[in-house]
Write an enzyme that holds these catalytic residues in place. Structure first.
Site: not given
Length: 410
Positions: A141, A226, A255
């Protein structure tokens, strides 16, 4: 000036005004402190979700409030036509603490990854008109833009939007042979999450990441990590690449770097950054002075050795207790993960029902996440207190007991 109109807010009203891309659980949050959240009805919840690994220092951390307030009195926004001091300070701090020499700021993980993928394409096409393939993992993702869902290995996110972007190959995660077969002279980048969070909290093996590193070196391709979810302290090291001992060419973070303020970054080396020259990419809000001031305060707090050591200690404590609960009630068949990114794999008959379990946990006053259909995911604040951990676990144990009882009746 009159008082702004404020209609009474209810959880049900959410579906009346929002585009229906989410299916949120039935909580209307109004206040939070540390790892505790209160809803509009005054009910208290222990937050073991961390805003999906965002609230790395918990809710309303005083150092972040101080940084935000001070910057709000100085400068909120100025376009990237100009320079700002808080943006420069955060960029320098990230370079000092990582392998990188250059930083590009954006607002979300998807945007940071978009920049990384565009960089990879520019880098590859500079070498050969055929060198534009990106190799990524199944069930990965990387965001919700068209490019990032095409790179992400989950068709459920890319189907229904027309043709996918060409030149993307997907391989099984942690399969060295498949990776070796897929990477070639036409590969411009290999993109991997050190831990696949959204798909079930699945850590990469060190051998797999080292193989990716060697293949990229051999074929002159970029290795992109990532670290949107795993970066900035989540694994008990400041960045996941340090935990695995494999250094990428490009890293993306989001985040936790903003702790709830929209902020992300792509980090890389001089020799790669030069391929994104003036005008080839950009953003309106990326590097916003307000966001970067909070990011600098967050990075300073999270990079402290005692906090990172505390993450590893909390991991051991949480995993030990969760395994006890799983064994006692037969609800979890496995507890896995690194640092404070933990997945509890549901046993039968609860496999495939992770959302229902998360909803039931909410009724017991504890916030958890799902990761795929079979895994309950925990990503609490890195500094969550032990009393908050104990209270959250106590509530989860009551839930486990109820689930076990229901399974026996069925």
């Amino acid at each position: 000036m009159g008082t702004p109109f404020r209609a009474p807010q209810t959880a049900d009203a959410y579906t009346e005004v929002m585009v229906p891309v989410y299916s949120p659980l039935d909580v209307l949050a109004v206040r939070a402190q540390g790892a505790t959240v209160w809803d509009a009805a005054g009910k208290e919840y222990i937050d073991l979700s961390g805003g999906i690994a965002v609230n790395a220092l918990g809710h309303c951390h005083p150092a972040l409030i101080e940084a935000l307030t001070a910057q709000a009195h100085r400068l909120w926004h100025i376009s990237n036509t100009y320079k700002s001091d808080s943006t420069l300070r955060l960029a320098r701090a990230l370079i000092r603490l990582t392998f990188a020499e250059r930083v590009f700021f954006a607002n979300s993980g998807a945007e940071a990854n978009e920049a990384a993928f565009k960089l990879a394409r520019r880098y590859g096409l500079h070498q050969s008109p055929r060198k534009y393939e990106i190799v990524a993992a199944h069930n990965s993702f990387h965001g919700r833009s068209l490019f990032t869902v095409s790179v992400g290995g989950q068709p459920k996110y890319s189907n229904g939007f027309g043709p996918a972007i060409e030149g993307i190959r997907h391989v099984p995660f942690n399969d060295l042979g498949a990776l070796e077969h897929a990477v070639s002279q036409n590969t411009c980048a290999v993109v991997l999450e050190p831990v696949q969070g959204e798909s079930g909290v699945l850590p990469a093996t060190r051998e797999y990441l080292a193989c990716a590193r060697a293949l990229c070196d051999r074929h002159n391709a970029l290795l992109i990590f990532d670290e949107v979810q795993t970066g900035v302290g989540r694994l008990g090291t400041l960045f996941a690449y340090e935990h695995f001992g494999v250094v990428p060419d490009v890293m993306t973070i989001a985040k936790a770097i903003g702790c709830g303020i929209p902020l992300s970054a792509m980090l890389t080396m001089d020799k790669f950054a030069e391929h994104l020259g003036q005008g080839t990419h950009g953003t309106t809000f990326g590097g916003n002075p307000l966001a970067c001031a909070v990011g600098e305060a967050a990075l300073h707090a999270i990079s402290q050795p005692e906090l990172l050591y505390g993450v590893r200690e909390r991991h051991d404590y949480l995993v030990s207790r969760l395994r006890q609960i799983g064994k006692r009630y037969g609800v979890f068949e496995e507890v896995r993960g690194i640092g404070l990114l933990i997945g509890c794999v549901l046993a039968e008959p609860w496999r495939g029902k992770a959302r229902e379990v998360a909803k039931a946990a909410l009724a017991h006053g504890v916030m958890v996440l799902q990761a795929g259909q079979d895994v309950m995911r925990l990503a609490p604040s890195l500094n969550i207190s032990y009393p908050e951990i104990d209270e959250g676990l106590a509530r989860l144990e009551v839930l486990a007991q109820e689930l076990s009882h229901e399974a026996v009746i069925c």
